[in-house]
Design an enzyme around this catalytic site. Structure first.
Site, short mmCIF file in Angstrom:
data_model
loop_
_atom_site.label_atom_id
_atom_site.label_comp_id
_atom_site.label_asym_id
_atom_site.label_seq_id
_atom_site.Cartn_x
_atom_site.Cartn_y
_atom_site.Cartn_z
N CYS A 1 -48.59 -119.84 -2.20
CA CYS A 1 -47.62 -119.32 -1.18
C CYS A 1 -47.62 -120.27 -0.02
CB CYS A 1 -48.10 -117.98 -0.60
SG CYS A 1 -48.04 -116.53 -1.93
N HIS B 1 -54.17 -118.33 -4.65
CA HIS B 1 -54.19 -117.93 -3.23
C HIS B 1 -54.33 -119.32 -2.67
CE1 HIS B 1 -53.79 -113.63 -3.22
NE2 HIS B 1 -54.84 -113.48 -3.97
N ARG C 1 -42.65 -120.43 -2.01
CA ARG C 1 -43.84 -120.79 -3.02
C ARG C 1 -43.74 -122.25 -2.82
NH1 ARG C 1 -44.52 -116.37 -2.47
NH2 ARG C 1 -44.57 -114.83 -4.18
#
Length: 430
Positions: free
Chosen positions: A398, A329, A407
């Site tokens: 991300c 993340h 991405r």
């Protein structure tokens, strides 16, 4: 009933009679005016004589009294002539108590006097103040002549309707003045009490309408929604990081303890099982690496996931060739890859396992690409600049921040493999 005394019916001072009246020059004992029956007293001289000389006694006094007089005497209501008088001291007879107007304006005893009427003149005068709010036009103003007249029982000013209203205000509709409540003061106190019908009508008028109720409901919904969104944002941006850091730290400690005790051996790992620790010294990142890229089982727990499933399966760090692909993340849930865009070529990336330290050097970065671009995980990654097989590492996350639309890709190339028995590599020591 006592008859009127002669001296009070005349215009002379007390104890004297008018001239021209028989017996006027005689005192109460029937003698001449100057005679005084009391011993040791000198004859009296009339104060109204021009020459200040006593008049002669007897017939001379009568002839003198018959002359012209300055005013006409009033008729007497008692017998004329000498009055019976007992010689010696006379008893004191008190004067009647004069009334308030008798004493003020000099009326005689037994006479009544009324105050002068306040007639309208051409001179300036102070007008009565206008009636206050809530008072009827015919109501007497406190302190005015009309109010004093009403208190003394006189007729109220105005017509019959005004007098009737004033009487109702003083005595109530059915009760007496003693039963009537004291008048309230102020603008609010001057209002009459409302009836039941009027009170209900005003209560219904104060009730909000349908539009007001709907607007209030919509406003409450908006406020509640805003509060819930604020709580959700706080949970996502703050609480998820707190919880993920705690879980990741616990997993890293558990791995190190197992490695120290020899409980874990290299081999095939179950999904969600941690098997290595990733170090990025420049970003101060120390995070466990687990098998798989499941959100709930791996990524949301603050760990980095290894692509090891299906067509996206990548090599392990110990393989002689291949691409070791990792996902993490960038925001929330520990956000281990939030600042990987700050890495520069040559920055070290270290993977620690139970037996080895694998040191990579950052080689290149792809700032934006589509989430479906899986070629970045190929053994020779597309767009990385590598042209031949080797031992590579790929970090995916991300972008932009707080979204998952695109991405970001960072590649590195292995430059050192160091056994744990030789100690930590220089990238971790310095």
């Amino acid at each position: 009933m006592t008859a009127l005394r002669p001296e009070r019916e005349s215009d002379t001072s007390y104890g004297q009679q008018s001239y021209g009246v028989p017996g006027a020059s005689e005192d109460w004992s029937g003698g001449a005016y100057g005679a005084d029956p009391r011993p040791g007293r000198q004859p009296r001289t009339p104060p109204y004589s021009p020459e200040a000389q006593p008049y002669a006694q007897g017939p001379e006094a009568r002839s003198h009294a018959a002359g012209p007089q300055p005013y006409e005497p009033r008729p007497q209501t008692h017998e004329q002539g000498p009055q019976p008088h007992e010689p010696g001291p006379q008893p004191f007879v008190p004067e009647p108590d004069p009334g308030p107007y008798t004493a003020a304006y000099g009326a005689g005893a037994g006479e009544s006097f009324l105050p002068p009427v306040d007639e309208e003149t051409v001179a300036l005068r102070i007008p009565d103040p206008p009636p206050a709010d809530g008072e009827a036009p015919g109501e007497p103003i406190p302190g005015s002549r009309a109010a004093s007249g009403a208190r003394q029982g006189g007729p109220a000013p105005g017509g019959r309707a005004a007098r009737r209203k004033a009487a109702k205000r003083r005595h109530g509709r059915h009760g007496s003045a003693a039963e009537a409540p004291a008048p309230a003061t102020g603008r609010e106190g001057a209002r009459a009490p409302l009836s039941r019908v009027e009170a209900r009508r005003q209560a219904r008028a104060r009730k909000p309408g349908a539009a007001v109720v709907a607007s209030r409901a919509i406003g409450e919904v908006f406020i509640t929604t805003g509060v819930l969104m604020l709580l959700f944002v706080t949970y996502q941006l703050w609480w998820t990081n707190v919880r993920a850091h705690a879980q990741a730290g616990k997993e890293a400690s558990s791995l190190q303890n197992d490695w120290a005790s020899g409980k874990r051996n290299p081999g095939v790992f179950e999904p969600g099982q941690g098997f290595a620790i990733l170090h990025i010294p420049k970003l101060d990142v120390v995070v466990p690496i687990a098998e798989g890229t499941s959100s709930k089982g791996v990524l949301d727990r603050g760990m980095v996931g290894h692509y090891a499933e299906g067509a996206l399966k990548t090599a392990m760090p110990g393989d002689k060739t291949g691409n070791f692909g990792l996902a993490g993340h960038r925001n929330t849930h520990g956000e281990p890859f939030r600042y990987i865009n700050k890495l520069a070529p040559g920055d070290p990336i270290v993977v620690e396992t139970q037996d080895e330290y694998y040191v990579y050097k950052m080689a290149s970065i792809l700032p934006v690409t589509s989430p479906s671009n899986t070629s970045v995980l190929n053994p020779i990654p597309t767009g990385s600049g590598f042209t031949k097989p080797g031992r590579y590492i790929t970090l995916t996350t991300c972008t932009p921040e707080f979204t998952s639309k695109y991405r970001m890709i960072v590649w590195g190339k292995m430059v050192e493999e160091r056994p744990r028995s030789k100690g930590k590599p220089d990238a971790l020591v310095s």
